[in-house]
Design a protein around this motif. Structure first.
Motif, PDB file in Angstrom:
ATOM      1  N   ALA A 175       0.846  -1.192   0.000  1.00  0.00           N
ATOM      2  CA  ALA A 175       0.000   0.000   0.000  1.00  0.00           C
ATOM      3  C   ALA A 175       0.886   1.248   0.000  1.00  0.00           C
ATOM      4  N   THR A 176       0.480   2.262  -0.752  1.00  0.00           N
ATOM      5  CA  THR A 176       1.314   3.455  -0.868  1.00  0.00           C
ATOM      6  C   THR A 176       1.067   4.462   0.253  1.00  0.00           C
ATOM      7  N   PHE A 177      -0.034   4.303   0.980  1.00  0.00           N
ATOM      8  CA  PHE A 177      -0.310   5.160   2.143  1.00  0.00           C
ATOM      9  C   PHE A 177      -0.870   4.267   3.242  1.00  0.00           C
ATOM     10  N   VAL A 178      -0.212   4.270   4.393  1.00  0.00           N
ATOM     11  CA  VAL A 178      -0.648   3.431   5.520  1.00  0.00           C
ATOM     12  C   VAL A 178      -0.563   4.259   6.800  1.00  0.00           C
ATOM     13  N   ALA A 179      -1.649   4.262   7.568  1.00  0.00           N
ATOM     14  CA  ALA A 179      -1.681   5.046   8.801  1.00  0.00           C
ATOM     15  C   ALA A 179      -2.530   4.339   9.851  1.00  0.00           C
ATOM     16  N   ARG A 180      -2.394   4.823  11.083  1.00  0.00           N
ATOM     17  CA  ARG A 180      -3.203   4.295  12.191  1.00  0.00           C
ATOM     18  C   ARG A 180      -3.667   5.464  13.060  1.00  0.00           C
ATOM     19  N   ALA A 181      -4.884   5.375  13.571  1.00  0.00           N
ATOM     20  CA  ALA A 181      -5.430   6.409  14.449  1.00  0.00           C
ATOM     21  C   ALA A 181      -6.264   5.742  15.537  1.00  0.00           C
ATOM     22  N   ILE A 182      -6.673   6.541  16.509  1.00  0.00           N
ATOM     23  CA  ILE A 182      -7.505   6.067  17.624  1.00  0.00           C
ATOM     24  C   ILE A 182      -8.756   6.936  17.688  1.00  0.00           C
ATOM     25  N   ASP A 183      -9.912   6.319  17.950  1.00  0.00           N
ATOM     26  CA  ASP A 183     -11.159   7.075  17.937  1.00  0.00           C
ATOM     27  C   ASP A 183     -11.172   8.221  18.943  1.00  0.00           C
ATOM     28  N   GLU A 191      -5.998  14.517  11.137  1.00  0.00           N
ATOM     29  CA  GLU A 191      -4.757  14.721  10.389  1.00  0.00           C
ATOM     30  C   GLU A 191      -4.529  13.614   9.362  1.00  0.00           C
ATOM     31  N   VAL A 192      -4.714  12.367   9.777  1.00  0.00           N
ATOM     32  CA  VAL A 192      -4.467  11.275   8.836  1.00  0.00           C
ATOM     33  C   VAL A 192      -5.583  11.178   7.798  1.00  0.00           C
ATOM     34  N   LEU A 193      -6.810  11.536   8.156  1.00  0.00           N
ATOM     35  CA  LEU A 193      -7.893  11.555   7.177  1.00  0.00           C
ATOM     36  C   LEU A 193      -7.598  12.568   6.073  1.00  0.00           C
ATOM     37  N   GLU A 194      -7.145  13.742   6.463  1.00  0.00           N
ATOM     38  CA  GLU A 194      -6.834  14.779   5.477  1.00  0.00           C
ATOM     39  C   GLU A 194      -5.676  14.352   4.580  1.00  0.00           C
ATOM     40  N   ALA A 195      -4.655  13.751   5.171  1.00  0.00           N
ATOM     41  CA  ALA A 195      -3.510  13.296   4.365  1.00  0.00           C
ATOM     42  C   ALA A 195      -3.939  12.197   3.389  1.00  0.00           C
ATOM     43  N   ALA A 196      -4.785  11.290   3.845  1.00  0.00           N
ATOM     44  CA  ALA A 196      -5.269  10.211   2.979  1.00  0.00           C
ATOM     45  C   ALA A 196      -6.100  10.764   1.833  1.00  0.00           C
ATOM     46  N   ALA A 197      -6.935  11.764   2.131  1.00  0.00           N
ATOM     47  CA  ALA A 197      -7.807  12.339   1.107  1.00  0.00           C
ATOM     48  C   ALA A 197      -7.007  12.954  -0.028  1.00  0.00           C
ATOM     49  N   HIS A 198      -5.841  13.502   0.273  1.00  0.00           N
ATOM     50  CA  HIS A 198      -5.028  14.156  -0.743  1.00  0.00           C
ATOM     51  C   HIS A 198      -4.014  13.215  -1.391  1.00  0.00           C
ATOM     52  N   ARG A 260       5.631  -3.569  13.776  1.00  0.00           N
ATOM     53  CA  ARG A 260       5.828  -4.771  14.595  1.00  0.00           C
ATOM     54  C   ARG A 260       6.247  -4.443  16.028  1.00  0.00           C
ATOM     55  N   MET A 261       6.319  -3.161  16.367  1.00  0.00           N
ATOM     56  CA  MET A 261       6.715  -2.776  17.719  1.00  0.00           C
ATOM     57  C   MET A 261       5.740  -3.339  18.750  1.00  0.00           C
ATOM     58  N   THR A 262       6.267  -3.781  19.872  1.00  0.00           N
ATOM     59  CA  THR A 262       5.427  -4.316  20.943  1.00  0.00           C
ATOM     60  C   THR A 262       5.513  -3.507  22.228  1.00  0.00           C
ATOM     61  N   ASP A 263       6.604  -2.765  22.417  1.00  0.00           N
ATOM     62  CA  ASP A 263       6.749  -2.003  23.653  1.00  0.00           C
ATOM     63  C   ASP A 263       5.986  -0.680  23.613  1.00  0.00           C
ATOM     64  N   ARG A 264       5.738  -0.173  22.396  1.00  0.00           N
ATOM     65  CA  ARG A 264       4.952   1.042  22.230  1.00  0.00           C
ATOM     66  C   ARG A 264       4.015   0.862  21.032  1.00  0.00           C
ATOM     67  N   THR A 265       2.995   1.707  20.945  1.00  0.00           N
ATOM     68  CA  THR A 265       2.012   1.609  19.866  1.00  0.00           C
ATOM     69  C   THR A 265       2.140   2.814  18.953  1.00  0.00           C
ATOM     70  N   PRO A 266       2.686   2.639  17.754  1.00  0.00           N
ATOM     71  CA  PRO A 266       2.818   3.768  16.830  1.00  0.00           C
ATOM     72  C   PRO A 266       1.456   4.181  16.264  1.00  0.00           C
ATOM     73  N   ILE A 267       1.191   5.486  16.200  1.00  0.00           N
ATOM     74  CA  ILE A 267       0.023   6.001  15.507  1.00  0.00           C
ATOM     75  C   ILE A 267       0.480   7.143  14.603  1.00  0.00           C
ATOM     76  N   GLY A 268      -0.262   7.366  13.544  1.00  0.00           N
ATOM     77  CA  GLY A 268       0.127   8.364  12.561  1.00  0.00           C
ATOM     78  C   GLY A 268       0.398   7.694  11.226  1.00  0.00           C
ATOM     79  N   ILE A 269       1.207   8.330  10.395  1.00  0.00           N
ATOM     80  CA  ILE A 269       1.468   7.840   9.040  1.00  0.00           C
ATOM     81  C   ILE A 269       2.743   7.003   9.022  1.00  0.00           C
TER      82      ILE A 269
END
Length: 310
Positions: A175-183, A191-198, A260-269
């Motif tokens: 995938a050329t754009f991959v991100a994660r967010a929390i409700d 921020e990630v919705l706007e980046a994905a839209a463009h 694949r990180m387990t000690d922390r949870t990455p969010i963002g792009i």
């Protein structure tokens, strides 16, 4: 968003309320879907895209009610097949901004094949995957993202399955754009919705969200002050594990390691790169075939301007 019917932002007549339909929103109180819906309705006016050029396609599940609640075009489609339908629409209508709304069960179980191939092809569509780690609509069965040992109505002695990591899966599918967010993080989600839209191409966002009925508190550990320290907010140029995070790196190895990180949870792009899109290439190929004037192929193409690729 090249080729879309844009309104100059200074003249855009839309506000968030313009994207709210007349349908009663019917999710359980406390469901994370409400936050995502409100965030989407709030950011859509900023895009400068006419409502008739926006399409939201869903499969089956609680999240798949989404199109009813948006005052845009939309389709509540078939279980797991939303990416296939969205592919056909993106190929045949370059003037549209096409979005897929799906859940962890809908996308990763019955829809797993369509999901990975839409990303692999780099179809110009945006996929929002609501991940609550459970089947909510069908009353609490385990899903492809439920943790091993999860006790549910379908696994009373605990799930034996090893769960998918949706971000890793998307990166593996190129995938050329991959991100994660929390409700609960409205700002980060927007921020990630706007980046994905463009983004021109396939854009995938995994959204951690709560199911208060069948999987209450699945991500509560990340929503406290202490949990905030467990989040790794990805920003271009920020050093992570001795390496500078670069979502534009064409090599997905670094992004995959973060997933694949387990000690922390990455969010963002995690990843944001450019690659020719499937729908652009398909239209170019059809145009070349017509220009070549091959009689048999021309007869095949005539009258078939819409191609649905499953």
């Amino acid at each position: 968003m090249n080729g879309l019917n844009l309104i100059p932002l200074s003249d855009a007549p839309y506000r968030a309320k313009d994207f709210k339909s007349d349908q009663e929103v019917r999710w359980c109180p406390g469901c994370g879907d409400y936050v995502v819906l409100n965030a989407v309705q709030a950011f859509l006016p900023t895009l400068g895209i006419k409502r008739e050029n926006l399409v939201f396609i869903s499969g089956i599940g609680c999240s798949s009610r989404f199109p009813y609640y948006l005052n845009t075009y939309g389709m509540h489609s078939i279980h797991g097949r939303a990416p296939a339908i969205a592919t056909g629409l993106a190929v045949s209508r370059p003037d549209l901004s096409v979005w897929v709304v799906t859940g962890d069960g809908d996308a990763l179980s019955i829809g797993g094949n369509h999901f990975i191939h839409a990303l692999r092809r780099n179809v110009n569509l945006k996929i929002l995957l609501f991940n609550n780690r459970i089947y909510g609509l069908t009353k609490g069965q385990y899903s492809p993202t439920s943790e091993a040992g999860k006790v549910t109505t379908s696994t009373p002695m605990g799930s034996l399955d090893h769960p998918f990591n949706p971000v890793s899966l998307a990166l593996g599918a190129e995938a050329t754009f991959v991100a994660r967010a929390i409700d609960s993080d409205r700002k980060g989600l927007t921020e990630v919705l706007e980046a994905a839209a463009h983004h021109r191409g396939s854009a995938f966002i995994e959204i951690y969200q709560n199911c208060p009925i069948f999987n209450q508190g699945a991500f509560d550990a990340l929503k406290t002050e202490e949990g905030e320290s467990q989040l790794l907010r990805l920003r271009a140029g920020v050093e992570v594990g001795g390496k500078v995070h670069d979502p534009g790196d064409p090599d997905p190895t670094g992004a995959f390691a973060l997933s694949r990180m387990t000690d922390r949870t990455p969010i963002g792009i995690f990843r944001q790169v450019e690659r020719p899109t499937y729908d652009d290439l398909a239209r170019e190929q059809v145009a070349r075939a017509r220009e070549a004037g091959a009689p048999d192929l021309q007869r095949l193409l005539d009258g078939h301007d819409t191609w649905i690729v499953a």
